[in-house]
Motif scaffolding. Structure first.
Motif, PDB file in Angstrom:
ATOM      1  N   ILE A  44       5.151 -61.515 -12.255  1.00  0.00           N
ATOM      2  CA  ILE A  44       3.918 -62.293 -12.312  1.00  0.00           C
ATOM      3  C   ILE A  44       2.722 -61.386 -12.616  1.00  0.00           C
ATOM      4  O   ILE A  44       1.864 -61.713 -13.445  1.00  0.00           O
ATOM      5  CB  ILE A  44       3.684 -63.042 -10.991  1.00  0.00           C
ATOM      6  CG1 ILE A  44       4.759 -64.105 -10.798  1.00  0.00           C
ATOM      7  CG2 ILE A  44       2.296 -63.668 -10.960  1.00  0.00           C
ATOM      8  CD1 ILE A  44       4.802 -65.161 -11.874  1.00  0.00           C
ATOM      9  N   ALA A  45       2.657 -60.240 -11.936  1.00  0.00           N
ATOM     10  CA  ALA A  45       1.545 -59.318 -12.163  1.00  0.00           C
ATOM     11  C   ALA A  45       1.547 -58.819 -13.603  1.00  0.00           C
ATOM     12  O   ALA A  45       0.508 -58.799 -14.268  1.00  0.00           O
ATOM     13  CB  ALA A  45       1.636 -58.145 -11.193  1.00  0.00           C
ATOM     14  N   ARG A  53      -6.172 -62.823 -17.366  1.00  0.00           N
ATOM     15  CA  ARG A  53      -7.259 -62.049 -16.779  1.00  0.00           C
ATOM     16  C   ARG A  53      -6.957 -61.850 -15.297  1.00  0.00           C
ATOM     17  O   ARG A  53      -6.517 -62.777 -14.623  1.00  0.00           O
ATOM     18  CB  ARG A  53      -8.602 -62.772 -16.928  1.00  0.00           C
ATOM     19  CG  ARG A  53      -8.987 -63.082 -18.361  1.00  0.00           C
ATOM     20  CD  ARG A  53      -9.371 -61.840 -19.143  1.00  0.00           C
ATOM     21  NE  ARG A  53      -9.900 -62.197 -20.454  1.00  0.00           N
ATOM     22  CZ  ARG A  53      -9.142 -62.399 -21.531  1.00  0.00           C
ATOM     23  NH1 ARG A  53      -7.827 -62.280 -21.449  1.00  0.00           N
ATOM     24  NH2 ARG A  53      -9.691 -62.730 -22.687  1.00  0.00           N
ATOM     25  N   CYS A  54      -7.215 -60.653 -14.816  1.00  0.00           N
ATOM     26  CA  CYS A  54      -6.951 -60.337 -13.417  1.00  0.00           C
ATOM     27  C   CYS A  54      -8.229 -59.813 -12.772  1.00  0.00           C
ATOM     28  O   CYS A  54      -8.825 -58.859 -13.270  1.00  0.00           O
ATOM     29  CB  CYS A  54      -5.852 -59.280 -13.300  1.00  0.00           C
ATOM     30  SG  CYS A  54      -4.322 -59.717 -14.142  1.00  0.00           S
ATOM     31  N   TRP A  55      -8.624 -60.452 -11.671  1.00  0.00           N
ATOM     32  CA  TRP A  55      -9.775 -59.998 -10.906  1.00  0.00           C
ATOM     33  C   TRP A  55      -9.296 -59.646  -9.509  1.00  0.00           C
ATOM     34  O   TRP A  55      -8.483 -60.359  -8.919  1.00  0.00           O
ATOM     35  CB  TRP A  55     -10.851 -61.084 -10.838  1.00  0.00           C
ATOM     36  CG  TRP A  55     -11.520 -61.303 -12.155  1.00  0.00           C
ATOM     37  CD1 TRP A  55     -11.092 -62.079 -13.185  1.00  0.00           C
ATOM     38  CD2 TRP A  55     -12.748 -60.710 -12.602  1.00  0.00           C
ATOM     39  NE1 TRP A  55     -11.956 -62.021 -14.246  1.00  0.00           N
ATOM     40  CE2 TRP A  55     -12.981 -61.187 -13.920  1.00  0.00           C
ATOM     41  CE3 TRP A  55     -13.663 -59.839 -12.014  1.00  0.00           C
ATOM     42  CZ2 TRP A  55     -14.107 -60.814 -14.651  1.00  0.00           C
ATOM     43  CZ3 TRP A  55     -14.779 -59.459 -12.749  1.00  0.00           C
ATOM     44  CH2 TRP A  55     -14.988 -59.947 -14.048  1.00  0.00           C
ATOM     45  N   ALA A  70      -6.610 -60.921  -4.915  1.00  0.00           N
ATOM     46  CA  ALA A  70      -6.476 -60.982  -6.369  1.00  0.00           C
ATOM     47  C   ALA A  70      -6.513 -62.422  -6.843  1.00  0.00           C
ATOM     48  O   ALA A  70      -6.067 -63.332  -6.150  1.00  0.00           O
ATOM     49  CB  ALA A  70      -5.165 -60.320  -6.814  1.00  0.00           C
ATOM     50  N   ALA A  71      -7.082 -62.617  -8.030  1.00  0.00           N
ATOM     51  CA  ALA A  71      -7.078 -63.913  -8.697  1.00  0.00           C
ATOM     52  C   ALA A  71      -6.539 -63.697 -10.102  1.00  0.00           C
ATOM     53  O   ALA A  71      -7.001 -62.802 -10.811  1.00  0.00           O
ATOM     54  CB  ALA A  71      -8.480 -64.513  -8.755  1.00  0.00           C
ATOM     55  N   TYR A 131      -4.113 -69.257 -12.198  1.00  0.00           N
ATOM     56  CA  TYR A 131      -2.679 -69.152 -11.919  1.00  0.00           C
ATOM     57  C   TYR A 131      -2.451 -69.012 -10.418  1.00  0.00           C
ATOM     58  O   TYR A 131      -1.622 -69.704  -9.833  1.00  0.00           O
ATOM     59  CB  TYR A 131      -2.071 -67.965 -12.668  1.00  0.00           C
ATOM     60  CG  TYR A 131      -0.569 -67.939 -12.586  1.00  0.00           C
ATOM     61  CD1 TYR A 131       0.195 -68.665 -13.489  1.00  0.00           C
ATOM     62  CD2 TYR A 131       0.090 -67.211 -11.600  1.00  0.00           C
ATOM     63  CE1 TYR A 131       1.566 -68.670 -13.413  1.00  0.00           C
ATOM     64  CE2 TYR A 131       1.462 -67.211 -11.516  1.00  0.00           C
ATOM     65  CZ  TYR A 131       2.204 -67.936 -12.421  1.00  0.00           C
ATOM     66  OH  TYR A 131       3.569 -67.936 -12.323  1.00  0.00           O
ATOM     67  N   SER A 132      -3.188 -68.121  -9.784  1.00  0.00           N
ATOM     68  CA  SER A 132      -3.022 -67.944  -8.338  1.00  0.00           C
ATOM     69  C   SER A 132      -4.186 -67.123  -7.790  1.00  0.00           C
ATOM     70  O   SER A 132      -4.779 -66.322  -8.502  1.00  0.00           O
ATOM     71  CB  SER A 132      -1.700 -67.225  -8.031  1.00  0.00           C
ATOM     72  OG  SER A 132      -1.398 -67.296  -6.651  1.00  0.00           O
TER      73      SER A 132
END
Length: 211
Positions: A44-45, A53-55, A70-71, A131-132
């Motif tokens: 997933i990561a 996009r990862c925050w 994480a979002a 996504y999560s």
């Protein structure tokens, strides 16, 4: 590789009903002691780093400045939702061997149901999709979720596009309500947890009259 490890730890600590369902865990069981779970969160990561996009929220007061939340987002370019090819590139093809057939079957059912609901709600509209989002337990209820979502919500508003998400956790309703998301529909498919689709529509821009 470091991001894969911290994402895995953050999301493995989640008590979202999807996590409980996929790994057949009981609420309050935060174990991350199976190779299958470690594999799943690494996939997933990797997928979200490649395709979306990862925050992250970082505790700068911690000696190692660890990531505590994480979002994971999909931008408007990914209108079709989760890309099966993208997931395969991130290692999903090894899932039957790394996760086991039972967990794999549950994952397939969950992805199919959520993507069908996603498509039914959003159709062909350009939109951002969450996504999560998750935090380590000790860092919840601190307002970090609002700050973590803010950059993408601002971007969506600037682009005049909606934001979509789904959740199986009623405990998250109040949080999404504070972000002005509206509950659109709920879905129940077979033995899957009931899950809920939310949409944040862009606010209409106000223009002042020029005399």
């Amino acid at each position: 590789m470091l991001l894969h490890v911290v994402y895995r730890r953050v999301f493995a600590a989640s008590d979202d009903d999807w996590i409980l369902y996929l790994w057949a865990r009981r609420r309050g069981d935060y174990r991350d002691n199976t190779s299958g779970m470690r594999f799943f969160f690494s996939v997933i990561a990797d997928y979200c780093i490649r395709e979306g996009r990862c925050w992250v929220a970082v505790d700068v007061g911690d000696p190692v400045e660890r990531i505590v939340g994480a979002a994971l987002w999909q931008p408007p370019l990914n209108d079709a939702g989760v890309s099966l090819w993208g997931m395969c590139r991130s290692g999903l093809l090894a899932a039957p061997f790394r996760m086991g057939l039972s967990a794999c079957a549950r994952l397939g059912s969950a992805l199919s149901a959520t993507e069908e609901a996603h498509a039914a709600v959003m159709g062909e509209r350009r939109h951002w999709s969450l996504y999560s989002i998750a935090f380590l337990r000790d860092y919840r209820e601190r307002g970090l979720g609002t700050r973590l979502m803010a950059p993408i919500l601002r971007a969506a508003q600037a682009e005049s596009v909606p934001v979509y998400l789904d959740t199986a956790s009623k405990r998250s309703f109040a949080f999404f309500d504070r972000q002005d998301f509206a509950l659109v529909t709920s879905s129940q498919v077979g033995r899957l947890p009931r899950f809920y689709s939310f949409v944040l529509e862009p606010k209409q821009k106000q223009y002042s009259a020029v005399e």
